[in-house]
Design an enzyme around this catalytic site. Sequence first.
Site, PDB file in Angstrom:
ATOM      1  N   HIS A 205      45.360  39.977  30.664  1.00  0.00           N
ATOM      2  CA  HIS A 205      44.241  39.645  31.553  1.00  0.00           C
ATOM      3  C   HIS A 205      43.000  39.468  30.692  1.00  0.00           C
ATOM      4  CE1 HIS A 205      42.042  39.582  35.423  1.00  0.00           C
ATOM      5  NE2 HIS A 205      41.037  40.024  34.657  1.00  0.00           N
ATOM      6  N   CYS A 206      42.405  38.290  30.755  1.00  0.00           N
ATOM      7  CA  CYS A 206      41.236  37.987  29.919  1.00  0.00           C
ATOM      8  C   CYS A 206      39.973  38.021  30.770  1.00  0.00           C
ATOM      9  CB  CYS A 206      41.399  36.612  29.265  1.00  0.00           C
ATOM     10  SG  CYS A 206      39.966  36.111  28.273  1.00  0.00           S
ATOM     11  N   PRO A 207      39.050  38.934  30.512  1.00  0.00           N
ATOM     12  CA  PRO A 207      37.811  38.967  31.307  1.00  0.00           C
ATOM     13  C   PRO A 207      36.926  37.751  31.069  1.00  0.00           C
ATOM     14  CG  PRO A 207      37.689  40.518  29.475  1.00  0.00           C
ATOM     15  CD  PRO A 207      39.100  40.011  29.502  1.00  0.00           C
TER      16      PRO A 207
END
Length: 329
Positions: A156-158
């Site tokens: 999961h990439c912010p």
Amino acid sequence: MMLIPTYHFRDIERKPEYLQPEKCVPPPHPSPVGAMWFIRDGCGIACAIVTWFLVLYAEFVVLFVMLIPSRDYVYSIINGIVFNLLAFLALASHCRAMLTDPGAVPKGNATKEFIESLQLKPGQVVYKCPKCCSIKPDRAHHCSVCKRCIRKMDHHCPWVNNCVGENNQKYFVLFTMYIALISLHALIMVGFHFLHCFEEDWTKCSSFSPPTTVILLILLCFEGLLFLIFTSVMFGTQVHSICTDETGIERLKRKHQPREHTGSWTSVKETFGGDFSLNWLNPFSGPCHPEPLSAGDGMRQVSDTDSTETTEEPPEERKAEDSVGVIGE
């Protein structure tokens, strides 16, 4: 002997009653085809806004500090076109990565009626996710930020406020590549601009005062160097994951459970959308669409001699998966 790949850890249920269907709400109505995907996460939204702000800041410095005041019109036009094209492709890739469904598994379908409709045969088991109460296909992982199971979830990439999964990995790879390219281009132009201003009067090489010009250029240089290193590393990591057909979560779990690499050119073509062409670099061209999930995607076959009724993933494995899903970067 189990026929399930040894590197997978899932909640395995042999009979419908073990799924605790009373805790599962009926699955929501499927979203219309082409519906926008957006994660309401405060940290991710803030990071996405910062990303756009930094790109627009670089755009401002490149145009109004370096290119427009320059007397070399050919140099300004060529570099202006190249930089703006790369910036446009980077932001377009960012939007596609952020607003594309990364491969979410239908939520809440682990109900008693649905499991019974599968008509499991002796020796068959189904995978379930106890967090989103869904039947989990092979190589799917639960993201605690998106609150969904994602097919072939890498992390999961912010910065894109989304998971990187089966349907949007191409856009994330293009985003990191184009950001690295505009960072390198900006650094080169900053170097040439400093040399030009040292040879001439600083008041003539910029429409801003010399102190303001120096501060703006130093900030751009720092931003470009930081993002060049960061996105280059991410780009290399993603390309390696695609070429080896192994996601970041699977690579992390391999520390506890060895897995044989199965690199495939087919995986590369599926990610970027077919045979090699300029569409590989086009953020408006999608990857090869996977086949729709079928009712049997969550089922696996085990031998009748296997006496294990329910298998829970080890706590350390579940913790590792959750940490990758939340942090990612």
